[in-house]
Design an enzyme around this catalytic site. Structure first.
Site, PDB file in Angstrom:
ATOM      1  N   ASP A   3       0.800  -1.239   0.000  1.00  0.00           N
ATOM      2  CA  ASP A   3       0.000   0.000   0.000  1.00  0.00           C
ATOM      3  C   ASP A   3       0.836   1.295   0.000  1.00  0.00           C
ATOM      4  O   ASP A   3       0.560   2.214   0.791  1.00  0.00           O
ATOM      5  CB  ASP A   3      -0.953   0.034   1.210  1.00  0.00           C
ATOM      6  CG  ASP A   3      -1.909  -1.146   1.258  1.00  0.00           C
ATOM      7  OD1 ASP A   3      -1.857  -1.997   0.346  1.00  0.00           O
ATOM      8  OD2 ASP A   3      -2.710  -1.225   2.213  1.00  0.00           O
ATOM      9  N   HIS A  45     -10.707   0.532  -2.605  1.00  0.00           N
ATOM     10  CA  HIS A  45     -12.076   0.527  -2.099  1.00  0.00           C
ATOM     11  C   HIS A  45     -13.099   1.135  -3.063  1.00  0.00           C
ATOM     12  O   HIS A  45     -12.803   2.141  -3.704  1.00  0.00           O
ATOM     13  CB  HIS A  45     -12.146   1.331  -0.790  1.00  0.00           C
ATOM     14  CG  HIS A  45     -11.266   0.792   0.299  1.00  0.00           C
ATOM     15  ND1 HIS A  45     -11.197  -0.540   0.620  1.00  0.00           N
ATOM     16  CD2 HIS A  45     -10.414   1.430   1.169  1.00  0.00           C
ATOM     17  CE1 HIS A  45     -10.358  -0.702   1.631  1.00  0.00           C
ATOM     18  NE2 HIS A  45      -9.856   0.475   1.972  1.00  0.00           N
ATOM     19  N   HIS A  88     -17.645   1.888   0.609  1.00  0.00           N
ATOM     20  CA  HIS A  88     -16.933   0.895   1.432  1.00  0.00           C
ATOM     21  C   HIS A  88     -17.281   1.009   2.919  1.00  0.00           C
ATOM     22  O   HIS A  88     -17.411   2.109   3.469  1.00  0.00           O
ATOM     23  CB  HIS A  88     -15.412   1.034   1.242  1.00  0.00           C
ATOM     24  CG  HIS A  88     -14.663  -0.139   1.779  1.00  0.00           C
ATOM     25  ND1 HIS A  88     -13.831  -0.062   2.870  1.00  0.00           N
ATOM     26  CD2 HIS A  88     -14.665  -1.434   1.401  1.00  0.00           C
ATOM     27  CE1 HIS A  88     -13.327  -1.265   3.126  1.00  0.00           C
ATOM     28  NE2 HIS A  88     -13.821  -2.117   2.241  1.00  0.00           N
ATOM     29  N   HIS A 142     -10.613   6.770   1.724  1.00  0.00           N
ATOM     30  CA  HIS A 142      -9.236   6.690   1.228  1.00  0.00           C
ATOM     31  C   HIS A 142      -9.133   5.610   0.156  1.00  0.00           C
ATOM     32  O   HIS A 142      -9.942   4.687   0.110  1.00  0.00           O
ATOM     33  CB  HIS A 142      -8.265   6.362   2.380  1.00  0.00           C
ATOM     34  CG  HIS A 142      -8.533   5.015   2.995  1.00  0.00           C
ATOM     35  ND1 HIS A 142      -9.530   4.798   3.932  1.00  0.00           N
ATOM     36  CD2 HIS A 142      -7.974   3.787   2.783  1.00  0.00           C
ATOM     37  CE1 HIS A 142      -9.558   3.528   4.277  1.00  0.00           C
ATOM     38  NE2 HIS A 142      -8.633   2.875   3.586  1.00  0.00           N
ATOM     39  N   LYS A 157      -6.803  -5.315  -2.652  1.00  0.00           N
ATOM     40  CA  LYS A 157      -7.538  -5.800  -1.471  1.00  0.00           C
ATOM     41  C   LYS A 157      -8.540  -4.742  -1.015  1.00  0.00           C
ATOM     42  O   LYS A 157      -8.367  -3.558  -1.318  1.00  0.00           O
ATOM     43  CB  LYS A 157      -6.559  -6.145  -0.340  1.00  0.00           C
ATOM     44  CG  LYS A 157      -5.727  -4.973   0.135  1.00  0.00           C
ATOM     45  CD  LYS A 157      -4.637  -5.449   1.068  1.00  0.00           C
ATOM     46  CE  LYS A 157      -3.826  -4.294   1.596  1.00  0.00           C
ATOM     47  NZ  LYS A 157      -4.586  -3.327   2.410  1.00  0.00           N
ATOM     48  N   CYS A 185      -1.752  -2.743   7.956  1.00  0.00           N
ATOM     49  CA  CYS A 185      -1.646  -3.714   6.849  1.00  0.00           C
ATOM     50  C   CYS A 185      -0.327  -4.494   6.856  1.00  0.00           C
ATOM     51  O   CYS A 185      -0.296  -5.657   6.459  1.00  0.00           O
ATOM     52  CB  CYS A 185      -1.878  -3.010   5.526  1.00  0.00           C
ATOM     53  SG  CYS A 185      -3.586  -2.404   5.424  1.00  0.00           S
TER      54      CYS A 185
HETATM   55 ZN   LIG Z   1      -8.510   0.826   3.523  1.00  0.00          ZN
END
Ligand SMILES: [Zn+2]
Length: 377
Positions: A107, A149, A153, A199, A224, A269
């Site tokens: 990420d 997302h 979400h 985000h 993801k 994460c």
């Molecule tokens: Zn997220």
């Protein structure tokens, strides 16, 4: 001139693990008592040759040797017998001398660097990751993950009114929930969820990787959190473990043993991805200076949790030497020995179930992927 390290020579032989003559010669070399089995003292002498830091011998305590010895001494009779030495030679040594490494950059996206969920000093990791990737050929596979997302979400604070809260939620009125609060949503299974600012919305600037991040050829992208109703901190599974990404399959197809994890954020994460990697039987190395997280406290806690789960914290300056097995750490070798022992157990359960005896252990906890990898099942 000193004699070249026995294991440095062995490392260069790509097919050593199948060579029974070399196997017998190695056992003989360290079995000073000449009885065909290694005791702890002899194993310790072998470990003194095996473990190095940047090519030089490194500190090794008897306790460290013993911990590894206990994993490899399957029948626990205080000797590594011929059969146990074969497992050591066939599976454990290759993980130390000829590990296959992947880099997972988690990420490294604009929203986490200077966007809606910006982390302090996050941009500083970009040159660190780029330096690690200077010699990209040392990795069998490089992976970039994306938090990805949809607008609706479940993790976005602005969407809290779209779903019902469960009776166990400490926050009972949706309109009173603030950003960074944790609520429990109603559903088939009550689901705890931290509410983040919106985000990494799919196809927006915030979801793009940082423009300066080196992108290597033949990389794999993993997305993801793209389902609206469940969040996903780990790059392997969503938070409810309802579904998994392709990451484990990609790693297994390349016969990866070690994953080097870097990126954002240490306490979210990175933590979930590294701990899942360990649970799947990969050895996770977390490149600490190539990660950033939320607060010092939450990052320290995450580091402790990762270490307890078997992840090894390292710095970016160690990566090359470790991937090339010029640094061979006792800690990482213990992890390898534990994986071999677990894989052996799993293999036995698997064989028992094939033979109609289901034993008393459940078959699958996710370890099977790497187990099959390790034991050629
Ligand atoms: Zn997220």
């Amino acid at each position: 001139m000193s004699e070249e390290n026995f294991f440095d020579n062995l490392k260069k032989d790509v097919s050593f693990s199948g060579n029974r003559e070399k196997e017998a010669a190695c056992l003989k070399r360290y079995n000073k008592r000449g009885d065909g089995v290694l005791d702890l003292e002899e194993f310790h002498m072998m470990c003194l040759d095996l473990f190095v830091e940047d090519g030089k011998s490194c500190a090794l305590s008897e306790t460290q040797s013993r911990q590894i010895f206990e994993q490899l001494d399957e029948n626990q009779d205080n000797y590594i017998d011929k059969e146990e030495f074969h497992i050591l030679w066939r599976y454990w040594l290759p993980m130390i001398l000829q590990a296959k490494a992947a880099l997972i950059a988690v990420d490294v996206q604009n929203d986490f660097i200077d966007g809606s969920l910006a982390l302090t000093d996050a941009e500083a990791i970009v040159p660190v990751i780029n330096r690690i990737l200077e010699d990209e050929s040392m990795f069998e596979q490089v992976i970039y993950t994306y938090d990805w997302h949809p607008e609706n979400h479940v993790s976005f604070h602005k969407n809290v009114c779209m779903r019902e809260l469960h009776s166990t939620s400490k926050i009972t009125q949706k309109e009173k929930a603030c950003v960074f609060d944790t609520v429990v949503f109603d559903g088939h299974v009550p689901m705890e969820q931290t509410l983040w600012p919106a985000h990494c919305v799919q196809n927006t600037h915030g979801a793009k990787l940082h423009a300066d991040l080196k992108i290597v050829k033949d990389h794999v992208d993993i997305y993801k959190g793209s389902c609206d109703h469940v969040d996903s901190y780990s790059a392997f599974f969503d938070n409810q473990r309802l579904a998994q990404t392709d990451l484990a399959t990609v790693l297994c197809s390349k016969r990866i043993t070690d994953v080097y994890v870097c990126g954002l954020a240490t306490d979210v994460c990175i933590r979930h991805t590294a701990i899942d990697a360990a649970s799947l039987g990969f050895r996770p190395f977390v490149v600490d200076d190539a990660c950033r997280g939320q607060t010092k406290e939450s990052c320290d806690k995450a580091r402790r949790e990762m270490e307890e789960a078997g992840c090894i914290m390292i710095s970016s300056t160690q990566v090359k030497s470790m991937v090339e097995a010029n640094t061979r750490m006792p800690k990482a070798a213990l992890q390898a020995a534990e994986n071999v022992a677990l894989a052996r157990q799993k293999a036995k359960v698997k064989l028992a179930s094939i033979n109609g005896d289901h034993g008393d252990k459940p078959l699958s906890n996710g370890f099977d992927a790497a187990t099959s990898n390790l034991l050629d099942l």
